[in-house]
Design a protein around this motif. Structure first.
Motif, short mmCIF file in Angstrom:
data_model
loop_
_atom_site.label_atom_id
_atom_site.label_comp_id
_atom_site.label_asym_id
_atom_site.label_seq_id
_atom_site.Cartn_x
_atom_site.Cartn_y
_atom_site.Cartn_z
N THR A 6 0.86 -1.19 0.00
CA THR A 6 0.00 0.00 0.00
C THR A 6 0.90 1.24 0.00
N SER A 7 0.30 2.41 0.09
CA SER A 7 1.08 3.64 0.25
C SER A 7 1.63 3.69 1.67
N LEU A 8 2.59 4.59 1.90
CA LEU A 8 3.12 4.78 3.26
C LEU A 8 2.01 5.19 4.22
N VAL A 85 9.83 16.79 5.10
CA VAL A 85 10.10 15.40 4.72
C VAL A 85 8.78 14.61 4.64
N LEU A 86 7.98 14.74 5.68
CA LEU A 86 6.69 14.03 5.69
C LEU A 86 5.80 14.52 4.56
N LYS A 87 5.84 15.82 4.32
CA LYS A 87 4.99 16.39 3.27
C LYS A 87 5.30 15.75 1.92
N HIS A 88 6.58 15.60 1.60
CA HIS A 88 6.95 14.98 0.32
C HIS A 88 6.60 13.49 0.28
N ALA A 89 6.40 12.91 1.46
CA ALA A 89 6.04 11.49 1.52
C ALA A 89 4.53 11.34 1.69
N ASN A 90 3.83 12.47 1.53
CA ASN A 90 2.37 12.47 1.65
C ASN A 90 1.90 12.01 3.04
N LEU A 91 2.64 12.44 4.06
CA LEU A 91 2.31 12.08 5.44
C LEU A 91 2.21 13.31 6.31
N LYS A 92 1.61 13.14 7.48
CA LYS A 92 1.56 14.20 8.49
C LYS A 92 2.17 13.65 9.79
N PRO A 93 2.64 14.55 10.67
CA PRO A 93 3.20 14.04 11.94
C PRO A 93 2.22 13.12 12.67
N SER A 94 0.93 13.42 12.58
CA SER A 94 -0.05 12.60 13.30
C SER A 94 -0.13 11.17 12.76
N ASP A 95 0.41 10.93 11.57
CA ASP A 95 0.41 9.57 11.03
C ASP A 95 1.44 8.67 11.72
N LEU A 96 2.47 9.29 12.32
CA LEU A 96 3.53 8.49 12.94
C LEU A 96 3.02 7.82 14.22
N ASP A 188 0.46 4.17 -9.24
CA ASP A 188 0.48 4.26 -7.78
C ASP A 188 1.82 3.85 -7.21
N GLU A 189 2.30 2.68 -7.64
CA GLU A 189 3.55 2.16 -7.10
C GLU A 189 4.72 3.11 -7.37
N ARG A 190 4.67 3.73 -8.56
CA ARG A 190 5.75 4.66 -8.90
C ARG A 190 5.79 5.80 -7.88
N GLN A 191 4.61 6.30 -7.53
CA GLN A 191 4.54 7.38 -6.58
C GLN A 191 4.93 6.91 -5.17
N TRP A 192 4.49 5.70 -4.81
CA TRP A 192 4.85 5.17 -3.49
C TRP A 192 6.36 5.03 -3.36
N ASN A 193 7.02 4.59 -4.43
CA ASN A 193 8.47 4.48 -4.40
C ASN A 193 9.12 5.84 -4.17
N GLU A 195 7.79 8.44 -2.72
CA GLU A 195 7.52 8.91 -1.35
C GLU A 195 8.43 8.22 -0.34
N LEU A 196 8.60 6.93 -0.54
CA LEU A 196 9.48 6.16 0.35
C LEU A 196 10.92 6.67 0.22
N ALA A 197 11.33 6.96 -1.01
CA ALA A 197 12.69 7.44 -1.26
C ALA A 197 12.92 8.80 -0.60
N ARG A 198 11.88 9.64 -0.54
CA ARG A 198 12.01 10.94 0.13
C ARG A 198 12.34 10.75 1.61
N LEU A 199 11.70 9.76 2.23
CA LEU A 199 11.97 9.48 3.65
C LEU A 199 13.39 8.94 3.82
#
Ligand code: MN
Length: 403
Positions: A6-8, A85-96, A188-193, A195-199
């Protein structure tokens, strides 16, 4: 059967539910956790390793590895560098997932039902260490070997190697998994890769100054950056990406502590050591003393704030080390304040022994210096700027032991 990828973002929410479920039903759970400083390297390494291990196509189990950020949720606010960093990975601090998710529960995680994989350290410390250290089953780390993780970790990694950033070792270890996963590549997978690489790449850029710090950077850092950049380039933001731009974006966020109060500035990057009969605490701050004085309002309020912080921590000596680069010139300042008889001897000894080695020169004509019954305080410009906390803290600690 391996879990389907899935996505991060979805991964983290699944991991959170899995943790809640495990707590409720006292069922088995596997954590990936970084060290107690909970810096970018620790936080990102844990998420990247947990994600790739969970979705490894060659996994024979369906273990969902839970990345646990080694800090209370409220302290995420002390890590402004996480935001870009989280923003580029499509995440928010509350996701951690944080320690607050673990301990806010009234239920108890039975020790024997847990497994722990350490990243960015190789001995489980603090409260968690007291309870769970017998359950550590693997580690990937770039600090000195502490011989606390079993030599034979079977299917889990056991890597302790020098590198600029632990994330580089995580990327190296996970490369085969990542490549295998990437064989299925849709939009989707291309984008997930990406996002993961940004982290994965963020802590490497920060820890090695975008691979420019020759004393810290090693081959594995360079290889990991090249590998991760491949994924970023293939993603949506690929065209506008440059490592220098990303590095500066994170670095600027890291130095943006305008919104923090004095106490948060002091505890943001804080380490303490016991020696002799006392404790010395060192606060690293990414802005200068003048900034802290302004933040506090005036000299008296600043000193009161620092004193309260030192009392709260039970310190004999409190020290503040600042870095700044106003007008492009890199500067360091050092404040050392002894608050009891034990500390006074130590601080005076430190000043005598380190004056030359650290190039200490009085700060603004000794404006912050003071000596009174049972106390002693000095503030200096530290002109030999190559000495960071890694050099200064052992000197302070040694003086405490020998005083
Ligand atoms: Mn690290």
């Amino acid at each position: 059967m391996p879990l389907s990828r899935t996505s991060l973002h979805t991964f983290l929410s699944c991991a959170k539910s899995a943790l809640n479920h495990a707590v409720k039903h006292k069922s088995p759970v596997t954590f990936v956790i970084g060290n107690e400083s909970a810096d970018l390297d620790s936080l990102c390494s844990a998420v990247v390793l947990a994600y790739l291990r969970s979705y490894s196509p060659s996994s024979k189990t369906n273990t969902l590895y839970i990345p646990l950020s080694n800090l209370p949720r409220a302290d995420l606010a002390l890590r402004p560098e996480l935001l870009p960093v989280l923003k580029h990975a499509n995440l928010k601090p509350s996701d951690l997932i944080t320690l607050s998710d673990l301990t806010s529960s009234p239920h108890y995680l039975p020790v024997e039902q847990t497994k722990w994989i350490l990243v960015d350290h190789n001995a489980l410390t603090g409260e968690l260490g007291k309870i769970y250290s017998s359950r550590v089953v693997g580690c990937i780390d770039h600090h000195d070997e502490e011989d606390a993780v079993p030599r034979d970790c079977e299917e889990e990694p056991r890597i302790v190697e020098k590198s600029g950033s632990c994330a580089s070792l995580v990327v190296e270890y996970c490369k085969p998994i990542w490549k295998e996963l990437a064989k299925t590549v849709g939009e989707d997978e291309r984008q997930w890769n990406a996002e993961l690489a940004r982290l994965a790449i963020a802590p490497i850029l920060i820890d090695t100054q975008n691979l420019r710090d020759e004393a810290k950077t090693v081959e594995s850092d360079m290889r990991a950056v090249r590998f991760a950049e491949g994924w970023i380039m293939a993603g949506e933001e690929g065209e506008s990406y440059s490592s220098q731009k990303y590095f500066e974006e994170i670095q600027n966020a890291k130095e943006d502590i305008r919104h923090l109060g004095l106490r948060d500035c002091l505890r943001k990057d804080y380490k303490e050591w016991s020696g002799g009969e006392g404790k010395v605490g060192v606060c690293s701050v990414v802005r200068d003393i003048e900034f802290l004085l302004e933040k506090a309002g005036n000299k008296e309020k600043f000193l009161e704030g620092v004193r309260n912080f030192a009392r709260e921590k039970g310190l004999s000596v409190v020290s503040i080390m600042t870095t700044s680069h106003n007008d492009g010139v890199f500067k360091r300042e050092l404040l050392v304040w002894a608050l009891d008889a034990n500390g006074v001897g130590a601080a005076q000894g430190f000043a005598k022994d380190s004056q030359e080695r650290l190039g200490l020169e009085g700060w603004k004509g000794g404006e912050l210096d003071d000596e009174e019954e049972g106390e002693w305080r000095r503030c200096w410009y530290q002109t030999k700027v190559e000495n960071s906390r890694k050099q200064v803290a052992p000197l302070l600690r040694a003086s405490l032991t020998s005083s």
